[in-house]
Every structure is written in C-alpha cells, then in structure tokens.
Design an enzyme around this catalytic site. Structure first.
Site, PDB file in Angstrom:
ATOM      1  N   SER A  38      15.880  -1.475  36.562  1.00 56.73           N
ATOM      2  CA  SER A  38      15.050  -2.674  36.436  1.00 56.73           C
ATOM      3  C   SER A  38      13.582  -2.397  36.763  1.00 56.73           C
ATOM      4  CB  SER A  38      15.592  -3.790  37.336  1.00 56.73           C
ATOM      5  OG  SER A  38      15.059  -5.047  36.973  1.00 56.73           O
ATOM      6  N   CYS A  42       7.150  -0.600  30.572  1.00 54.27           N
ATOM      7  CA  CYS A  42       5.929  -0.803  29.781  1.00 54.27           C
ATOM      8  C   CYS A  42       4.664  -0.657  30.634  1.00 54.27           C
ATOM      9  CB  CYS A  42       5.951  -2.181  29.116  1.00 54.27           C
ATOM     10  SG  CYS A  42       7.251  -2.354  27.869  1.00 54.27           S
ATOM     11  N   ASP A 275      17.219  -0.240  22.637  1.00 57.52           N
ATOM     12  CA  ASP A 275      16.600   0.751  21.768  1.00 57.52           C
ATOM     13  C   ASP A 275      17.599   1.695  21.114  1.00 57.52           C
ATOM     14  OD1 ASP A 275      14.326  -0.435  22.680  1.00 57.52           O
ATOM     15  OD2 ASP A 275      13.616   1.273  23.866  1.00 57.52           O
ATOM     16  N   TYR A 418      -7.315 -27.145  20.622  1.00 55.58           N
ATOM     17  CA  TYR A 418      -8.722 -26.805  20.379  1.00 55.58           C
ATOM     18  C   TYR A 418      -9.622 -27.351  21.470  1.00 55.58           C
ATOM     19  CZ  TYR A 418     -13.494 -27.498  18.827  1.00 55.58           C
ATOM     20  OH  TYR A 418     -14.866 -27.540  18.773  1.00 55.58           O
TER      21      TYR A 418
END
Length: 541
Positions: A38, A42, A275, A418
């Site tokens: 764990s 990345c 993966d 916006y």
C-alpha cells in the site's frame, strides 16, 4: 471463506480492504514480494527528486496497521511461487528464511502488477528501474553524489524522472527511440513538451537508442558517448503474468492475464486485476494494456464486490492519463490521431488554443486542446490537452462526457462552473462543442496542418489574415497577408475559386472563411491556425 491475494499495492489492497468492509468473517491473506504494501508508487519519482522529502510519506499503510484496522494477514517479503488449481492452494516462499508453505484458498486474487522492460543492452545491469520502495532507496543512494544522468525512454515515467533528476541538480540526457516523447500525444501537441524540456536543461536525444552502458557513460547508436553517473531505464513495462502462465491460465495481449466481465480468469476461482491483466478498449472493445492506478484500484474494488456476492462488472478503459513536465500539464484520453489513421477509422480533428481562464483576470495561461470525433456519429474518440493550468479539468470533463455517451456537439450544452479566475463564460470545452457544431453542420470546412504543404504544391492560394506584424514574425510558405479587418475592402485581391485561410489559432480565420464563402469562394480554414502548423512542422519537419 479463505481469500488469498497475491500483490499488495493498488489493486490487491483495494480488494482486501473493500472485502473486509463487505464481509467481517472472511479470512484474508495478502502476500507481497517486496518489503512494503500500500505504498504510493506514483509518488516514487518525486521522492527521488526531493519534492516529496520524507520517505515515510510514501508508506500509506503497514502490515501492522492493516491488521489492526482491517484484520488482514499481510505478509511482506513473501513470494507466491506456484498455484495448485486442483487443490486450491498457493505455495509461498518466505524470502528471508527460504521456507515454503501452502495457503488454501476459496478465491484467489492475482494482482502482481507489471515489471520494467529490460532490453538486452550491454551493461543494462547498471541501469536502475523504479517499481517499488526498494528501487527508490537504491536510486536515492545512487543520485546522492552523481552529477550526470541518462534516462532511457521518453514516456510518462521517463519524463517524470528527467524532471526530478533535474530538481536534484543533475545534468540530464533523455534518450528516446521515437521522434517524440510522450507517444500518446500527436506530433503537433508534443511540441510544447519538447520545448519545456529543452528550456529546463534536458539534453533531448530523439530518434536515438542506447547501444551500450559503460561504467560512467552510455553509447548511442550514432557512436556518441554521453556521460552518465546514473542510468535510469524507463522503457516501459510488461505484465507480470508468469505465475498465472505456469498455472495454465489463459493469457492475452502482451502476455497479460485474460479476465472476463467479472474479472475472473479462465479458472472461475481465480480473479485478476491491475497492470497484469488485459483490459477492453472503450472505443473498439479490443484487448489493450493500460497500466494506470485508477483502473487498478477500481478493478480491485469490483473483485471484492463479486466475491461478496454483489453485482459488479469490469468496465472498459479510455486510458485517461496525465503527467506533469516542468510546470506543464500533459493530459490525454481515448485514441490519438496516429492510432485512428493506423486503424483506418474516419475522424474529424479540432484544435483550439484558448486561455485557462478569462483573459482579463491575472494569471491566465494558454492551452492547446485537440478533439477527435467520429464524423458520422459525432462520437468523441479522444482528446489531448497541454498547458500550465486548466488542462487537467478540461480532459476530465471530456472523459466524463465520453463515459456518459455525450457527443462532441453536446459539449456546447454543458453548464460548467464559471468565475473569471477559474474559467470563461464560454469554457474551452464549450468552445470545442461550438467548433464541432460548425464543422458537422457545414458552416465551416477546414484543412489540417500536415495537409498545408500539399495544398501549396497544388497551387491553392493561402491567405494569412493575421496582422502585418504577426506575418513578418513568421509565415507559412506561399501565404499572402491580408488582415481580416481589411478583407472586405480588399476582397478583390483574393484569387477566384478555392482558397485556404489562416490566422494565429483559427478564430479570425473562421470569420475570414465566412466572408469569403459569402463572396462565392470555396474556403478551408487552417484548423488551429499558425500555432498548430508551426508546432507540427517543428516535430515532423
């Protein structure tokens, strides 16, 4: 119920913790070959670079914390070496003692991940990879006193490593066999990435390969020797499916493990995720390999749901991905134009170059966006975005639209948040929808940057409607300059018949095309304008 999970990072630990939340009584065992589970894989490049200063920040859980909170038996430095499908046991080896034992299972989950590709280059044993915490520790030690580094491979991990080695103060050379880094990008979209790498100090060697790795340098295919106290191999990954293959499970593309819509392998008692497994492409349903954390975590969760008796299916993948490159956000989703061309699939291309938020509010940054659309169905096939701000959220919106089945024209109808510091009243995503609407309804015809040379050779007039100053600073060969504000008065100077018009990014060109169309000309506006053309030719020539 005995659940054994092989692999304790994204998919594996997502399976284990979700399953515990669904079933308090299941006996869950996780075996992990490395010394950590764990962990934030990345984030590994950023610890090497010193951006993430504390190694402990990468360690999200420990075997002890997982046992305390989730009652999971987590065994690190334990390798699964064989599966007996008839007996439903997994043989595991303690890597410290060498002792082997058999773990019985009612359901087995394989999440072994992917291993770095190691090409047969002389001296490759000196090249460092980056897969786990142990690799990270080795690389941190290697760069501590290094002054030069060569990174082999210009994909996501390669460019991240180049950036982080720069951050550590090393002189960095990045070697890539293709004519560009970041293969998911099309040529005209990768030009800003090349520029920022070179401006940042990276010696970028494109269309080059490493033929040998020496004690303190590497040799390239042209005979050049490049200093390299440290060599990083970031050439790609391959599914780690050896355990599954030895057990006789079916494999698919690239040797990845085949799974069905419920993540079951060819043995219904064995599941697989992450993966190491084949995914299904969301656009054509074919087998694909997408080694990304989002999908791995989701697949782990869905396997737990299935084991617990809940309805859960394996969703197809769009391949949504992002990487940071020296301040640039580089984001993709779906197919790129290169892949569409190779597959012979018809497509409409849209380039825009908006600002990240309202131009009158300080800090607006330029964006380059590309949208790929099926010209018959208006289906969104893919998108790319590059910029210093706002690229991520635009691709996330488009990825969501693709998942929801919205068409390209539907993007015009999206009601997006916006305020001037965050976006524009007509958001860049809305603008892509407006442009697609113009193309799909025949209001505007366009020409792509890579078609301009052929148009010029065919004698089609090219009209540059930018200002004289812009024209003087750089122009497309053969172009004649008539600023759009003067076009109505000087329209007689435009030769009769077909004409190509362009401006800087396409907006003034669109107005010019409407003026000339009304005057009876056949007009094509250069999609994305001079900015897209110049970016494309800088990469492809």
């Amino acid at each position: 119920m005995n659940i054994v999970i092989v692999g304790g990072v994204a998919a594996g630990m997502s399976t284990a913790t979700r399953l515990r939340r669904l079933d308090e009584h299941a006996r869950i065992t996780v075996v992990e070959r490395s010394g950590h589970v764990s962990f934030a894989n990345c984030g590994l490049p950023y610890h090497v670079g010193g951006v993430i200063e504390e190694r402990s920040a990468l360690l999200l859980q420990t075997p002890e914390s997982l046992n305390a909170r989730f009652d999971i038996d987590v065994r690190v430095r334990t390798e699964a070496v064989a599966i007996d499908r008839d007996a439903r046991t997994v043989t595991v080896r303690d890597l410290d003692s060498g002792e082997e034992s058999a773990l019985p299972y009612d359901a087995l989950v394989l999440t072994p991940g992917a291993a770095p590709i190691r090409p047969p280059i002389p001296g490759i044993e000196r090249a460092l990879g980056l897969r786990n915490v142990e690799d990270t520790d080795a690389m941190v030690a290697a760069v501590a006193d290094a002054r030069t580094a060569v990174v082999i491979g210009g994909g996501f991990i390669g460019v991240e490593m180049a950036e982080n080695l720069l951050h550590r103060g090393l002189t960095v050379t990045l070697v890539e066999a293709l004519p560009q880094v970041m293969a998911p990008l099309d040529p005209e979209m990768v030009a800003p990435v090349h520029a920022v790498l070179r401006e940042g100090g990276v010696d970028l060697r494109l269309s080059a390969t490493v033929t040998a790795i020496g004690e303190d340098d590497v040799e390239l295919d042209d005979g050049t020797r490049v200093p390299a106290d440290v060599v990083v191999a970031a050439i790609g990954v391959r599914p780690e499916s050896g355990l599954a293959a030895d057990a006789g499970l079916d494999l698919g593309k690239g040797g990845a493990i085949l799974v069905d819509e419920h993540h079951r392998t060819s043995d219904p008692c064995i599941y697989a995720a992450g993966d190491a497994v084949v995914k299904r492409d969301a656009l054509d349903g074919e087998e694909t390999l997408v080694p990304l954390a989002n999908t791995a975590n989701l697949q782990g969760r869905r396997i737990a749901d299935t084991i617990a008796g809940r309805e859960a299916r394996n969703r197809p993948v769009l391949g949504t991905a992002i990487v940071g490159v020296l301040g640039l956000q580089v984001v993709t989703v779906g197919w790129n134009e290169k892949r569409l061309v190779a597959a012979g699939r018809p497509h409409r291309v849209i380039h825009t170059h908006p600002l990240s938020h309202a131009g009158y509010y300080p800090g607006a940054e330029g964006l380059s966006l590309k949208l790929l659309v099926d010209p018959e169905t208006d289906e969104i096939l893919g998108a790319q975005a590059v910029g210093r701000d706002g690229a991520d959220k635009r691709i996330d919106v488009i990825a969501t639209a693709m998942r929801g089945g919205l068409t390209a024209t539907d993007l015009a109808e999206l009601e997006l948040a916006y305020a001037p510091q965050f976006g524009s009243a007509k958001d860049p995503v809305n603008m892509l929808g407006f442009v697609d609407e113009n193309r799909s309804t025949g209001i505007e015809d366009t020409i792509q940057w890579h078609e301009m040379a052929a148009a010029h050779e065919a004698g089609v007039p090219i009209l540059d409607v930018r200002t004289p100053a812009e024209f003087a600073a750089g122009a497309i060969p053969g172009a004649v300059n008539i600023p759009v504000d003067d076009l109505r008065e000087r329209i007689a100077e435009v030769p009769e018949g077909d004409v190509v018009v362009h401006c800087a990014v396409g907006i003034r060109g669109h107005l010019a095309s409407r003026i000339l169309t009304d005057a009876g000309h056949g007009v094509r506006n250069l999609d994305g304008g001079y900015k897209t053309w110049s970016a494309g030719v800088s990469v492809q020539g």
